[in-house]
Scaffold this motif. Structure first.
Motif, PDB file in Angstrom:
ATOM      1  N   MET A 168       0.801  -1.260   0.093  1.00  0.00           N
ATOM      2  CA  MET A 168      -0.153   0.036  -0.120  1.00  0.00           C
ATOM      3  C   MET A 168       0.823   0.997  -0.062  1.00  0.00           C
ATOM      4  O   MET A 168       1.904   1.135   0.707  1.00  0.00           O
ATOM      5  CB  MET A 168      -0.879  -0.028   1.190  1.00  0.00           C
ATOM      6  CG  MET A 168      -1.591   1.324   1.459  1.00  0.00           C
ATOM      7  SD  MET A 168      -2.845   1.280   2.785  1.00  0.00           S
ATOM      8  CE  MET A 168      -3.077  -0.408   3.215  1.00  0.00           C
ATOM      9  N   HIS A 169       0.317   2.320  -0.732  1.00  0.00           N
ATOM     10  CA  HIS A 169       1.062   3.438  -0.827  1.00  0.00           C
ATOM     11  C   HIS A 169       0.318   4.789  -0.820  1.00  0.00           C
ATOM     12  O   HIS A 169      -0.905   4.512  -1.643  1.00  0.00           O
ATOM     13  CB  HIS A 169       2.489   3.703  -1.665  1.00  0.00           C
ATOM     14  CG  HIS A 169       2.200   3.758  -3.019  1.00  0.00           C
ATOM     15  ND1 HIS A 169       1.738   2.724  -3.840  1.00  0.00           N
ATOM     16  CD2 HIS A 169       2.219   4.911  -3.645  1.00  0.00           C
ATOM     17  CE1 HIS A 169       1.684   3.219  -4.879  1.00  0.00           C
ATOM     18  NE2 HIS A 169       2.064   4.394  -5.039  1.00  0.00           N
ATOM     19  N   LEU A 170       0.656   5.711  -0.526  1.00  0.00           N
ATOM     20  CA  LEU A 170       0.130   7.002  -0.728  1.00  0.00           C
ATOM     21  C   LEU A 170       0.658   7.785  -1.932  1.00  0.00           C
ATOM     22  O   LEU A 170       1.998   7.898  -1.830  1.00  0.00           O
ATOM     23  CB  LEU A 170       0.306   8.025   0.689  1.00  0.00           C
ATOM     24  CG  LEU A 170      -0.492   9.381   0.617  1.00  0.00           C
ATOM     25  CD1 LEU A 170      -1.904   9.104   0.623  1.00  0.00           C
ATOM     26  CD2 LEU A 170       0.112   9.895   1.752  1.00  0.00           C
ATOM     27  N   SER A 171       0.000   7.929  -2.745  1.00  0.00           N
ATOM     28  CA  SER A 171       0.593   8.762  -4.106  1.00  0.00           C
ATOM     29  C   SER A 171       0.393  10.223  -3.951  1.00  0.00           C
ATOM     30  O   SER A 171       1.187  10.900  -4.570  1.00  0.00           O
ATOM     31  CB  SER A 171       0.004   8.147  -5.429  1.00  0.00           C
ATOM     32  OG  SER A 171      -1.397   8.421  -5.228  1.00  0.00           O
ATOM     33  N   ARG A 172      -0.760  10.608  -3.213  1.00  0.00           N
ATOM     34  CA  ARG A 172      -0.812  12.158  -3.298  1.00  0.00           C
ATOM     35  C   ARG A 172      -1.658  12.773  -2.216  1.00  0.00           C
ATOM     36  O   ARG A 172      -2.528  12.022  -1.768  1.00  0.00           O
ATOM     37  CB  ARG A 172      -1.575  12.637  -4.411  1.00  0.00           C
ATOM     38  CG  ARG A 172      -1.946  14.134  -4.467  1.00  0.00           C
ATOM     39  CD  ARG A 172      -2.742  14.652  -5.505  1.00  0.00           C
ATOM     40  NE  ARG A 172      -2.386  14.454  -7.013  1.00  0.00           N
ATOM     41  CZ  ARG A 172      -2.920  14.206  -7.807  1.00  0.00           C
ATOM     42  NH1 ARG A 172      -4.321  13.910  -7.815  1.00  0.00           N
ATOM     43  NH2 ARG A 172      -2.385  14.000  -9.077  1.00  0.00           N
TER      44      ARG A 172
ATOM     45  N   SER B 170      -4.682   9.998  -2.018  1.00  0.00           N
ATOM     46  CA  SER B 170      -4.912   9.205  -3.150  1.00  0.00           C
ATOM     47  C   SER B 170      -3.986   7.837  -2.715  1.00  0.00           C
ATOM     48  O   SER B 170      -2.638   8.158  -2.477  1.00  0.00           O
ATOM     49  CB  SER B 170      -4.532   9.617  -4.293  1.00  0.00           C
ATOM     50  OG  SER B 170      -5.279  10.886  -4.645  1.00  0.00           O
ATOM     51  N   ILE B 171      -4.751   6.715  -2.049  1.00  0.00           N
ATOM     52  CA  ILE B 171      -3.711   5.635  -1.868  1.00  0.00           C
ATOM     53  C   ILE B 171      -3.814   4.491  -2.978  1.00  0.00           C
ATOM     54  O   ILE B 171      -5.075   4.520  -3.726  1.00  0.00           O
ATOM     55  CB  ILE B 171      -4.115   5.169  -0.469  1.00  0.00           C
ATOM     56  CG1 ILE B 171      -5.462   4.558  -0.485  1.00  0.00           C
ATOM     57  CG2 ILE B 171      -3.912   6.254   0.428  1.00  0.00           C
ATOM     58  CD1 ILE B 171      -5.627   3.962   0.666  1.00  0.00           C
ATOM     59  N   ILE B 172      -3.065   3.749  -3.133  1.00  0.00           N
ATOM     60  CA  ILE B 172      -3.077   2.716  -4.005  1.00  0.00           C
ATOM     61  C   ILE B 172      -2.795   1.295  -3.107  1.00  0.00           C
ATOM     62  O   ILE B 172      -1.787   1.223  -2.430  1.00  0.00           O
ATOM     63  CB  ILE B 172      -1.907   2.499  -4.973  1.00  0.00           C
ATOM     64  CG1 ILE B 172      -1.694   4.206  -5.605  1.00  0.00           C
ATOM     65  CG2 ILE B 172      -1.984   1.590  -5.988  1.00  0.00           C
ATOM     66  CD1 ILE B 172      -2.626   4.569  -6.718  1.00  0.00           C
ATOM     67  N   ARG B 173      -4.075   0.477  -3.108  1.00  0.00           N
ATOM     68  CA  ARG B 173      -3.903  -0.582  -2.439  1.00  0.00           C
ATOM     69  C   ARG B 173      -3.989  -1.728  -3.406  1.00  0.00           C
ATOM     70  O   ARG B 173      -4.952  -2.049  -3.857  1.00  0.00           O
ATOM     71  CB  ARG B 173      -4.982  -0.518  -1.389  1.00  0.00           C
ATOM     72  CG  ARG B 173      -4.793  -1.667  -0.332  1.00  0.00           C
ATOM     73  CD  ARG B 173      -5.820  -1.284   0.791  1.00  0.00           C
ATOM     74  NE  ARG B 173      -7.016  -1.524   0.257  1.00  0.00           N
ATOM     75  CZ  ARG B 173      -8.371  -0.936   1.058  1.00  0.00           C
ATOM     76  NH1 ARG B 173      -8.321  -0.343   2.248  1.00  0.00           N
ATOM     77  NH2 ARG B 173      -9.558  -0.912   0.586  1.00  0.00           N
ATOM     78  N   GLN B 174      -2.998  -2.470  -3.442  1.00  0.00           N
ATOM     79  CA  GLN B 174      -2.907  -3.641  -4.442  1.00  0.00           C
ATOM     80  C   GLN B 174      -3.292  -3.331  -5.820  1.00  0.00           C
ATOM     81  O   GLN B 174      -4.301  -3.872  -6.315  1.00  0.00           O
ATOM     82  CB  GLN B 174      -3.780  -5.064  -3.667  1.00  0.00           C
ATOM     83  CG  GLN B 174      -2.879  -5.705  -2.984  1.00  0.00           C
ATOM     84  CD  GLN B 174      -3.610  -6.696  -2.114  1.00  0.00           C
ATOM     85  OE1 GLN B 174      -5.099  -6.760  -2.211  1.00  0.00           O
ATOM     86  NE2 GLN B 174      -3.068  -7.711  -1.424  1.00  0.00           N
TER      87      GLN B 174
END
Lengths: 198, 361
Positions: free
Chosen positions: B1-5, B73-77
């Motif tokens: 998981m990461h935070l893109s913005r 804005s997070i990206i999870r899998q």
């Protein structure tokens, strides 16, 4: 001399209604000024009418035009089943299901020391006497599924511990038509605890 | 998981700020007072919907503004998810949104975005305050297990009711304590679940934190985590009845003092080095390393229990650490996912050489 305007006084009065804040109260008061006088009088009459004609049933605590209420008075109701509910609103909700043919006992609230509600403030005193009458075989506790409702149910079950009746509690679980995946975990685990054989 | 913005509106010292974050992480540099810590606090807001520093929502609103918004804005899998927490101080209302949909309860956002925040101001606060150490553990469990949060809410509500009863009706309870009984079983039920969750989590954390401590510190001392409470040593299935017994056995004292004397709200979590409480006997560096080890263990825990690597938020992590401890920390952090770290302007450490790009605030 009262320096408040009549509108302010009406708004203050309306502010006492549940769910009506000072802003809404003022809006309602101003809106009423646009009504026909007849319409306003009709509403006022209805309020007085309710207050003078609706009685609290001395048997169960339900509200109605008669005392005992129409439910307690109905000879077709099953007097061996007694359901305890917190409020008249909850009684009406159960009545709407048309599924329950027993009689009720309305507590008029829930135990809540934080709000100063103790057992004497609830319609509890007559409950042991009703049960001692001998007709009741099962007491169904249908208190709200909240911390306060649960404490009230617990208190009742202690109160009735010696009585020759079966004490049951309505099930907690999933709302019908809901999505199981969206249920919170506490509800889900309660539903699991309350599972039954098919 | 990461935070893109991350997008902030009227949050602390930021009026409108957007930060783009690369998947591996970023180092934020800048002089004191530019808001480096505030930025990490804001990111953590997306995880728990409140201030990690225990600030009231209204105090987080930028001076002169009326409301604040934190958007991430997070990206999870590989799936993008938009999170938003907004607070309006005039209406005293906080709302949380997932992909634009309002959640029925703000706490519903917990578990959407997992992060671990290390901040140096926590070291003293957390290690020296029993309530903060319990909170540390409870926040962690709640992030992977939302029912822990609702158990805590239930427990707090029952406790408040029960304490009020003890305070206001003492004279009466001495004669008839049946009202107290009505609250006890609920308190013990939620309490037993809370203690069980805490103990299970602690045993996982302790093993990892201990090994991190060894890698950060060159000393041979062993870090351990002790949990002490009324039913900490009871068998899992006996905790409910043991907690109930604990309440009953102190009933007279409770009525005299006017509050509840046993239960998870009074339990202790103690960080120990070679069996001695670190908050009493540890040096500054040891305390910092102990908490840092816990935080890294938290990250491992969250990954194991949610399936997603949490984002590591490391505020001023290198201060007060000697060079060898600091470089061990950098090495350790490399094993994790996205890392957001802050550093004052004079980095002795050449983090520019590492994998992180540096932005100036």
């Amino acid at each position: 001399m009262n320096s408040e305007s009549p509108i302010d006084r009406l708004a203050k009065g309306l502010n006492r209604l549940p769910g009506v804040g000072p802003k809404s109260a003022r809006r309602i008061a101003l809106d009423m000024l646009t009504w026909d006088t007849e319409e306003v009088r009709r509403l006022a009459d209805l309020m007085v009418d309710v207050k003078t004609n609706v009685k609290s049933c001395t048997v169960c605590g339900n509200l109605g035009l008669t005392d005992p209420c129409s439910i307690c008075d109905d000879s077709r109701r099953d007097r061996t089943l007694l359901m305890v509910v917190d409020t008249v609103a909850n009684l009406l909700a159960v009545e709407r299901t048309a599924h329950f043919r027993g009689v009720y006992h309305v507590l008029g609230g829930r135990l809540s020391p934080l709000e100063g509600v103790s057992p004497e403030d609830l319609n509890l005193a007559s409950l042991p006497d009703r049960i001692a009458g001998g007709e009741v075989q099962e007491v169904i506790l249908a208190n709200e599924p909240t911390v306060e409702g649960d404490a009230t149910a617990q208190y009742l079950s202690q109160l009735l511990a010696g009585a020759p009746v079966e004490v049951t509690q309505i099930a907690r679980g999933l709302p019908v038509g809901s999505d199981l995946a969206l249920a919170d975990q506490v509800t889900l685990s309660r539903a699991l605890e309350g599972r039954r054989q098919l | 998981m990461h935070l893109s913005r991350l997008k902030l509106t009227d949050y602390r010292n930021f009026d409108r700020t957007t930060v783009e974050l690369p998947v591996e992480g970023i180092a934020i540099s800048g002089q004191n007072g530019r808001g480096k810590s505030n930025l990490l606090e804001a990111i953590f807001f997306l995880a728990i919907a409140k201030s990690a520093r225990g600030a009231q929502d209204r105090d987080v609103v930028r001076w002169g503004a009326q409301s604040f918004v934190v958007e991430g804005s997070i990206i999870r899998q590989d799936v993008p998810i938009e999170l938003r927490v907004a607070f309006d101080s005039q209406q005293q209302k906080k709302k949380a949104f997932v992909d634009g949909e309002p959640l029925p309860r703000v706490s519903g956002i917990v578990g959407q975005f997992n992060a671990v925040l290390f901040s140096p101001e926590d070291v003293d606060l957390v290690l020296r305050t029993p309530a903060e150490r319990r909170r540390l553990l409870d926040i962690l469990i709640s992030q992977s297990n939302p029912s822990h949060l609702s158990d805590l809410e239930t427990y707090r509500r029952v406790l408040a009711q029960r304490n009020r009863l003890l305070k206001d009706e003492g004279h009466r309870l001495r004669v008839d304590s049946s009202q107290l009984d009505a609250w006890d079983s609920q308190l013990a039920e939620a309490g037993a679940r809370i203690v069980s969750d805490r103990l299970a989590t602690l045993s996982f954390i302790e093993a990892r934190a201990c090994s991190f401590y060894q890698r950060i510190s060159s000393e041979a001392q062993a870090l351990s985590l002790a949990y002490r409470g009324a039913v900490a040593s009871s068998a899992a299935d006996a905790r409910f009845s043991d907690l109930l017994d604990a309440l009953r056995s102190r009933r007279e004292d409770e009525i005299r003092l006017g509050h509840t004397l046993s239960g998870p709200h009074r339990d202790h979590l103690v960080f120990q080095l070679d069996g001695r409480p670190v908050h009493k006997f540890g040096s500054k560096g040891q305390m910092k390393s102990a908490l840092l080890s816990w935080k890294l263990a938290e990250a491992v825990y969250l990954e194991a229990h949610t399936g997603h690597q949490p984002v590591l938020l490391m505020d001023d992590v290198f201060s007060e650490l000697d060079a060898s401890r600091a470089s061990s920390v950098l090495e350790l952090v490399d094993d994790f996912g996205q890392v957001v770290l802050t550093t004052a302007r004079d980095p002795d450490l050449d983090i520019r050489e590492g994998r992180y790009g540096v932005v100036d605030l």
